[in-house]
Design a protein around this motif. Structure first.
Motif, PDB file in Angstrom:
ATOM      1  N   ILE A  26      -1.548   2.300   0.556  1.00 42.44           N
ATOM      2  CA  ILE A  26      -1.776   3.279   1.663  1.00 42.44           C
ATOM      3  C   ILE A  26      -1.175   3.573   2.315  1.00 42.44           C
ATOM      4  CG2 ILE A  26      -2.057   1.777   3.801  1.00 42.44           C
ATOM      5  CD1 ILE A  26      -2.927  -0.461   3.187  1.00 42.44           C
ATOM      6  N   THR A  27       0.437   3.464   2.011  1.00 46.02           N
ATOM      7  CA  THR A  27       1.587   4.496   2.730  1.00 46.02           C
ATOM      8  C   THR A  27       0.996   6.212   1.799  1.00 46.02           C
ATOM      9  OG1 THR A  27       2.926   3.492   1.220  1.00 46.02           O
ATOM     10  CG2 THR A  27       2.836   2.575   3.701  1.00 46.02           C
ATOM     11  N   TRP A  28       1.367   5.286   0.198  1.00 51.80           N
ATOM     12  CA  TRP A  28       0.873   7.051  -0.341  1.00 51.80           C
ATOM     13  C   TRP A  28      -0.141   7.627  -0.161  1.00 51.80           C
ATOM     14  CZ3 TRP A  28      -2.443   9.426  -3.723  1.00 51.80           C
ATOM     15  CH2 TRP A  28      -1.498  10.281  -4.675  1.00 51.80           C
ATOM     16  N   LEU A  29      -1.626   7.024   0.053  1.00 52.60           N
ATOM     17  CA  LEU A  29      -3.093   7.876   0.599  1.00 52.60           C
ATOM     18  C   LEU A  29      -2.663   8.278   1.687  1.00 52.60           C
ATOM     19  CD1 LEU A  29      -5.323   4.973  -1.583  1.00 52.60           C
ATOM     20  CD2 LEU A  29      -5.043   7.340  -1.799  1.00 52.60           C
ATOM     21  N   VAL A  34       3.505   3.219   7.330  1.00 50.87           N
ATOM     22  CA  VAL A  34       2.981   2.204   8.350  1.00 50.87           C
ATOM     23  C   VAL A  34       1.764   2.190   7.325  1.00 50.87           C
ATOM     24  CG1 VAL A  34       4.239   2.358   9.948  1.00 50.87           C
ATOM     25  CG2 VAL A  34       2.241   3.676   9.570  1.00 50.87           C
ATOM     26  N   SER A  35       1.288   0.080   6.815  1.00 48.82           N
ATOM     27  CA  SER A  35       0.135  -0.152   6.337  1.00 48.82           C
ATOM     28  C   SER A  35      -0.366  -1.011   6.840  1.00 48.82           C
ATOM     29  CB  SER A  35       0.818  -0.183   4.893  1.00 48.82           C
ATOM     30  OG  SER A  35       1.594  -1.441   5.031  1.00 48.82           O
ATOM     31  N   HIS A  36       0.387  -1.498   8.624  1.00 54.85           N
ATOM     32  CA  HIS A  36      -0.792  -2.196   8.927  1.00 54.85           C
ATOM     33  C   HIS A  36      -0.505  -1.816  10.576  1.00 54.85           C
ATOM     34  CE1 HIS A  36      -2.581  -6.180   9.848  1.00 54.85           C
ATOM     35  NE2 HIS A  36      -1.245  -6.337  10.889  1.00 54.85           N
ATOM     36  N   ALA A  37      -1.788  -2.107  11.282  1.00 52.84           N
ATOM     37  CA  ALA A  37      -1.673  -2.304  12.997  1.00 52.84           C
ATOM     38  C   ALA A  37      -2.273  -2.999  13.455  1.00 52.84           C
ATOM     39  CB  ALA A  37      -2.910  -1.281  13.099  1.00 52.84           C
ATOM     40  N   ALA A  38      -1.572  -3.866  14.631  1.00 55.93           N
ATOM     41  CA  ALA A  38      -2.031  -4.521  15.406  1.00 55.93           C
ATOM     42  C   ALA A  38      -1.603  -4.617  16.658  1.00 55.93           C
ATOM     43  CB  ALA A  38      -1.265  -5.472  14.492  1.00 55.93           C
ATOM     44  N   LEU A 110      -9.596   4.040   1.993  1.00 58.03           N
ATOM     45  CA  LEU A 110      -9.128   5.612   2.100  1.00 58.03           C
ATOM     46  C   LEU A 110      -9.331   6.689   0.268  1.00 58.03           C
ATOM     47  CD1 LEU A 110      -5.439   3.972   2.611  1.00 58.03           C
ATOM     48  CD2 LEU A 110      -7.056   5.805   3.782  1.00 58.03           C
ATOM     49  N   LEU A 111      -9.350   5.409  -0.520  1.00 57.17           N
ATOM     50  CA  LEU A 111     -10.129   6.877  -1.770  1.00 57.17           C
ATOM     51  C   LEU A 111     -11.099   7.748  -1.656  1.00 57.17           C
ATOM     52  CD1 LEU A 111      -8.952   3.249  -4.503  1.00 57.17           C
ATOM     53  CD2 LEU A 111      -7.532   5.571  -4.216  1.00 57.17           C
ATOM     54  N   ILE A 112     -12.043   6.768  -0.848  1.00 60.20           N
ATOM     55  CA  ILE A 112     -13.649   7.221  -0.805  1.00 60.20           C
ATOM     56  C   ILE A 112     -12.822   8.574  -0.465  1.00 60.20           C
ATOM     57  CG2 ILE A 112     -16.167   7.174   0.301  1.00 60.20           C
ATOM     58  CD1 ILE A 112     -15.727   3.495  -0.610  1.00 60.20           C
ATOM     59  N   TYR A 113     -12.750   8.446   0.892  1.00 62.59           N
ATOM     60  CA  TYR A 113     -12.775   9.377   1.669  1.00 62.59           C
ATOM     61  C   TYR A 113     -11.779  10.505   1.847  1.00 62.59           C
ATOM     62  CZ  TYR A 113     -15.608   6.187   4.711  1.00 62.59           C
ATOM     63  OH  TYR A 113     -16.234   5.899   5.621  1.00 62.59           O
ATOM     64  N   LYS A 114     -10.820  10.092   1.229  1.00 64.30           N
ATOM     65  CA  LYS A 114      -9.069  11.550   0.799  1.00 64.30           C
ATOM     66  C   LYS A 114      -9.609  12.453  -0.271  1.00 64.30           C
ATOM     67  CE  LYS A 114      -4.462  11.673  -1.151  1.00 64.30           C
ATOM     68  NZ  LYS A 114      -4.202  12.123   0.234  1.00 64.30           N
ATOM     69  N   LYS A 115      -9.088  13.176   0.234  1.00 63.82           N
ATOM     70  CA  LYS A 115      -9.824  15.237  -0.227  1.00 63.82           C
ATOM     71  C   LYS A 115      -8.938  15.181  -1.532  1.00 63.82           C
ATOM     72  CE  LYS A 115     -11.501  17.876   3.518  1.00 63.82           C
ATOM     73  NZ  LYS A 115     -10.875  18.415   4.057  1.00 63.82           N
ATOM     74  N   PHE A 116      -8.967  14.342  -2.367  1.00 63.16           N
ATOM     75  CA  PHE A 116      -8.530  14.679  -4.048  1.00 63.16           C
ATOM     76  C   PHE A 116      -9.511  14.371  -5.046  1.00 63.16           C
ATOM     77  CE2 PHE A 116      -8.959  10.571  -3.644  1.00 63.16           C
ATOM     78  CZ  PHE A 116      -7.891   9.327  -5.069  1.00 63.16           C
ATOM     79  N   THR A 278      -6.661   5.147  10.493  1.00 65.36           N
ATOM     80  CA  THR A 278      -5.268   4.556   9.488  1.00 65.36           C
ATOM     81  C   THR A 278      -4.391   4.219  10.731  1.00 65.36           C
ATOM     82  OG1 THR A 278      -4.477   6.794   8.567  1.00 65.36           O
ATOM     83  CG2 THR A 278      -6.287   6.596   7.263  1.00 65.36           C
ATOM     84  N   PRO A 279      -3.257   3.662   9.656  1.00 65.83           N
ATOM     85  CA  PRO A 279      -1.886   3.001  10.288  1.00 65.83           C
ATOM     86  C   PRO A 279      -1.459   4.325  11.063  1.00 65.83           C
ATOM     87  CG  PRO A 279      -2.217   1.360   8.942  1.00 65.83           C
ATOM     88  CD  PRO A 279      -3.520   2.732   8.996  1.00 65.83           C
TER      89      PRO A 279
END
Length: 298
Positions: A26-29, A34-38, A110-116, A278-279
């Motif tokens: 998550i942090t790489w993408l 940060v990788s989680h939100a609350a 994230l994989l579906i939406y990332k521009k790559f 995203t977070p």
């Protein structure tokens, strides 16, 4: 900063979980720490979060150890009453929450939406991740467990609590994590132009690899600079996106799989992409939130 300094409605953004490849992915993408939100709920020691199997209340002190928690607060001095935000969180808590998926779902989105354009090796791993997520949603259809809305990730839940609380509380995302300056198309945009050749929905085969192992393979493939993308996306992967879109439409609109439409699912994903939070967005791209400090408990 200490837990006792928290206030209702504070947005809590967690550093990657130690030893979690999903968190690392998550942090790489998102290129964010940060990788989680609350969100703080009612009193400083309570937090509310979107996590399987549903939105829940947790003890902050039990969730914080071993992670740095970046605390964000609404940057509006005219507002000191967060009851409207708490009321929306309570609504979700009382059974109206969207279908909750684990953090592998966030990775998949994230994989579906990332521009790559992922490398061939990475595409094969993405294919396995999408099939895993499709299986989970298909189970919901088969068990007639439908949500009131499409699945929501942890950061989207926090964002929605503010959005639904009224105009005074609404947040905006400026130049979000997934926008970037890349001219490459997303996997979703390629899937939109693709005509599905073969559906795998009738014969999805279980992959015994754990979610964490899948995330590890993904992370290592994405970080291997020797793997150069071919510039093309395999038809099998694009077919898998259509399969995922079909079951997403079924879950979101409470219809049987046979009546679910992949094109409408693609439309849902496209509409959601412009609002996907995203977070990292809540940390770096939300002007209404200000960073007031960090909490780190051992």
């Amino acid at each position: 900063m200490h837990v006792r300094d928290l206030k209702a409605g504070d947005v809590l953004l967690f550093s990657p979980e130690e030893g979690s490849w999903i968190s690392k992915a998550i942090t790489w993408l998102t290129d964010a720490p940060v990788s989680h939100a609350a969100m703080t709920y009612q009193i400083p020691t309570k937090m509310v979060e979107e996590t399987p199997p549903a939105v829940r209340i947790a003890e902050a002190t039990m969730r914080f150890p071993g992670r740095t928690v970046h605390v964000m607060r609404l940057n509006k001095t005219t507002i000191d009453d967060f009851k409207p935000v708490m009321d929306i969180a309570a609504k979700y808590l009382n059974g109206e929450a969207p279908y909750a998926m684990n953090n592998l779902y966030l990775v998949g989105m994230l994989l579906i939406y990332k521009k790559f354009t992922p490398s061939d090796t990475t595409q094969k791993i993405i294919l396995r991740i999408l099939k895993r997520l499709t299986e989970k949603l298909l189970d919901a259809i088969n068990q007639h467990k439908y949500p009131d809305k499409h699945p929501m990730v942890c950061s989207q839940f926090v964002f929605e609590c503010y959005q639904e609380a009224g105009k005074a509380y609404q947040l905006t995302i400026k130049n979000g994590s997934l926008l970037g300056d890349s001219n490459r198309p997303t996997l979703l945009s390629k899937a939109f132009k693709h005509k599905r050749q073969q559906s795998q929905l009738g014969g999805l085969q279980s992959d015994n690899t754990s979610d964490e192992e899948l995330a590890k393979e993904l992370y290592e493939a994405m970080n291997d600079e020797t793997l150069l993308a071919s510039g093309t996306v395999a038809d099998e992967l694009l077919d898998a996106i259509h399969d995922f879109a079909q079951v997403l439409h079924g879950v979101s609109h409470q219809v049987e799989l046979e009546k679910a439409d992949p094109k409408q699912g693609i439309a849902i994903l496209q509409a959601q992409s412009s609002m996907f939070v995203t977070p990292g967005d809540l940390l770096r791209h939300c002007p209404e939130l200000v960073h007031i400090g960090d909490i780190k408990l051992k």
